[in-house]
Design a protein around this motif. Sequence first.
Motif, mmCIF file in Angstrom:
data_model
loop_
_atom_site.group_PDB
_atom_site.id
_atom_site.type_symbol
_atom_site.label_atom_id
_atom_site.label_comp_id
_atom_site.label_asym_id
_atom_site.label_seq_id
_atom_site.Cartn_x
_atom_site.Cartn_y
_atom_site.Cartn_z
ATOM 1 N N LEU A 21 0.875 -1.170 0.000
ATOM 2 C CA LEU A 21 0.000 0.000 0.000
ATOM 3 C C LEU A 21 0.910 1.217 0.000
ATOM 4 C CD1 LEU A 21 -2.788 -1.115 2.459
ATOM 5 C CD2 LEU A 21 -3.200 -0.141 0.194
ATOM 6 N N SER A 22 1.002 1.855 -1.142
ATOM 7 C CA SER A 22 1.883 3.010 -1.304
ATOM 8 C C SER A 22 1.239 3.951 -2.314
ATOM 9 C CB SER A 22 3.278 2.567 -1.762
ATOM 10 O OG SER A 22 3.236 1.926 -3.022
ATOM 11 N N PRO A 23 1.759 5.166 -2.464
ATOM 12 C CA PRO A 23 1.118 6.121 -3.363
ATOM 13 C C PRO A 23 0.987 5.609 -4.797
ATOM 14 C CG PRO A 23 2.639 7.256 -1.930
ATOM 15 C CD PRO A 23 2.849 5.787 -1.695
ATOM 16 N N LEU A 24 -0.150 5.919 -5.395
ATOM 17 C CA LEU A 24 -0.391 5.540 -6.786
ATOM 18 C C LEU A 24 0.718 6.038 -7.696
ATOM 19 C CD1 LEU A 24 -2.101 4.505 -9.158
ATOM 20 C CD2 LEU A 24 -3.436 6.622 -9.013
ATOM 21 N N VAL A 25 1.156 7.269 -7.492
ATOM 22 C CA VAL A 25 2.194 7.835 -8.353
ATOM 23 C C VAL A 25 3.502 7.051 -8.217
ATOM 24 C CG1 VAL A 25 2.819 9.558 -6.601
ATOM 25 C CG2 VAL A 25 3.437 9.939 -8.971
ATOM 26 N N THR A 26 3.841 6.619 -7.011
ATOM 27 C CA THR A 26 5.057 5.832 -6.790
ATOM 28 C C THR A 26 4.951 4.495 -7.516
ATOM 29 O OG1 THR A 26 4.938 6.759 -4.548
ATOM 30 C CG2 THR A 26 6.734 5.240 -5.014
ATOM 31 N N GLN A 27 3.769 3.891 -7.442
ATOM 32 C CA GLN A 27 3.555 2.608 -8.103
ATOM 33 C C GLN A 27 3.636 2.736 -9.624
ATOM 34 O OE1 GLN A 27 -0.157 1.151 -6.516
ATOM 35 N NE2 GLN A 27 0.654 0.939 -4.441
ATOM 36 N N LEU A 28 3.165 3.847 -10.158
ATOM 37 C CA LEU A 28 3.251 4.049 -11.606
ATOM 38 C C LEU A 28 4.709 4.148 -12.051
ATOM 39 C CD1 LEU A 28 0.327 6.554 -12.234
ATOM 40 C CD2 LEU A 28 0.411 4.139 -12.872
ATOM 41 N N TYR A 29 5.512 4.868 -11.286
ATOM 42 C CA TYR A 29 6.934 4.942 -11.614
ATOM 43 C C TYR A 29 7.588 3.559 -11.521
ATOM 44 C CZ TYR A 29 7.249 10.069 -11.714
ATOM 45 O OH TYR A 29 7.119 11.388 -12.057
ATOM 46 N N ALA A 30 7.176 2.771 -10.512
ATOM 47 C CA ALA A 30 7.723 1.415 -10.364
ATOM 48 C C ALA A 30 7.345 0.543 -11.546
ATOM 49 C CB ALA A 30 7.222 0.800 -9.056
ATOM 50 N N TYR A 31 6.106 0.682 -12.007
ATOM 51 C CA TYR A 31 5.659 -0.103 -13.151
ATOM 52 C C TYR A 31 6.442 0.285 -14.407
ATOM 53 C CZ TYR A 31 2.761 -1.997 -16.863
ATOM 54 O OH TYR A 31 2.327 -2.666 -17.979
ATOM 55 N N ILE A 32 6.629 1.574 -14.610
ATOM 56 C CA ILE A 32 7.362 2.036 -15.790
ATOM 57 C C ILE A 32 8.777 1.469 -15.814
ATOM 58 C CG2 ILE A 32 8.401 4.078 -16.873
ATOM 59 C CD1 ILE A 32 5.932 5.647 -15.886
ATOM 60 N N SER A 33 9.427 1.460 -14.661
ATOM 61 C CA SER A 33 10.837 1.059 -14.622
ATOM 62 C C SER A 33 11.061 -0.435 -14.540
ATOM 63 C CB SER A 33 11.533 1.741 -13.433
ATOM 64 O OG SER A 33 10.903 1.393 -12.212
ATOM 65 N N THR A 34 10.059 -1.186 -14.023
ATOM 66 C CA THR A 34 10.300 -2.621 -13.807
ATOM 67 C C THR A 34 9.240 -3.553 -14.377
ATOM 68 O OG1 THR A 34 9.115 -2.728 -11.683
ATOM 69 C CG2 THR A 34 11.428 -2.024 -11.625
ATOM 70 N N LYS A 35 8.025 -3.039 -14.608
ATOM 71 C CA LYS A 35 6.894 -3.876 -15.033
ATOM 72 C C LYS A 35 6.659 -5.041 -14.066
ATOM 73 C CE LYS A 35 5.934 -1.832 -19.029
ATOM 74 N NZ LYS A 35 6.886 -0.720 -18.978
ATOM 75 N N SER A 36 7.012 -4.850 -12.790
ATOM 76 C CA SER A 36 6.987 -5.960 -11.837
ATOM 77 C C SER A 36 5.836 -5.901 -10.852
ATOM 78 C CB SER A 36 8.316 -6.000 -11.057
ATOM 79 O OG SER A 36 8.462 -4.817 -10.280
ATOM 80 N N ILE A 37 4.895 -4.960 -11.021
ATOM 81 C CA ILE A 37 3.767 -4.870 -10.104
ATOM 82 C C ILE A 37 2.458 -4.774 -10.884
ATOM 83 C CG2 ILE A 37 5.158 -3.743 -8.323
ATOM 84 C CD1 ILE A 37 3.615 -1.136 -9.028
ATOM 85 N N VAL A 38 1.365 -5.070 -10.173
ATOM 86 C CA VAL A 38 0.018 -4.915 -10.708
ATOM 87 C C VAL A 38 -0.772 -4.095 -9.696
ATOM 88 C CG1 VAL A 38 -2.065 -6.059 -11.541
ATOM 89 C CG2 VAL A 38 0.157 -7.199 -11.769
#
Length: 338
Positions: free
Chosen positions: A128-145
């Motif tokens: 459970l973390s900020p949506l914006v942080t998760q979007l950056y994580a997805y862009i860089s790693t594609k490792s989350i949903v």
Amino acid sequence: MAGMAPELSQRILDLLSSNPSGIPQSHIHRALGVSKAYVSIILKDMERRGVIYRDKVGNSYIVKLATKPSQIGRKLKLGIVWSSEYLFLGHFAKALRNVLGLDLAITVYPSALQATSAIIRGEIDAVLSPLVTQLYAYISTKSIVIVGGGAGGGAMIYEFPRSRSNILISSEASSMDLCRVAALKKGAIEQEDVRYFATPSEAIETIRRGKARYAVLWHPLTEYVKSIDHSKVVECGEFEELKYCCTLATSGNMDIETVKRISIVYRDSIEEFLKQPLRYLDWYSSITGIDTTLLKKALNVYTYTPEIDARSVWRVIETLNLNVPQKSSVIKAILSHF
């Protein structure tokens, strides 16, 4: 009709067992000779209990048998950011155990980046973390949903008139950072030199020492600054980009069936929390170290939306002005696009 429910549930299970790839929901009532409305009621109950799940394809649903979660064992390791906003977690823990047979193990992190980095490194199964942080994580790693909504509101930009500095402080790549950008665009603040704090205690210490003119803070930090001379500049919840502060994301290594079942339990848990908001406050206090009296105040500053919607995600992408990669590829981070 109530006595027919167990029998009909078993007939549906038998039908799905013969069709492991799934069956259109609209076919089930015809195959079993039962009313469409009654089948819908039974399916919703079976889905709530984690027996089946439904994939939406166009305007219809494909119904499939669920299997027991396999990749995460008997425990779901969840990371959260230190905050008063996840007051529904007691309901989530109970539902995970009752519906999926999973125990919830929670780790509290001091910042959005640390919590989200933990799921990328494989230390936790969900975050459970900020949506914006998760979007950056997805862009860089594609490792989350990104699988579920969460809380909104609870954050504020403050000005400290006695400060000897013109610095604005915020947490990095977070909802606070997004609030700063939105406030700049709307003219609520002028561009200031930005400094990022790594922990909540660092933020408060910087303010007390007069080294921050402005600060973007979330609850309960907003309670800690009340004794310091300040003025409120703007509530972050006023910006449409901040519909969600934090959202639920799961590891991309988890099988999608398990992810969907966790997503359903999560959304149901928030709904239950809204009916009984006080039930697990002491439990949550013991995990986070936040006093229960502050948690009760949090109930008045946060709003809750169980589901994540693409339109709200798109607003965040537009605010960040993400063009690399293409914006349409970033929206694929949310579960509904899998």
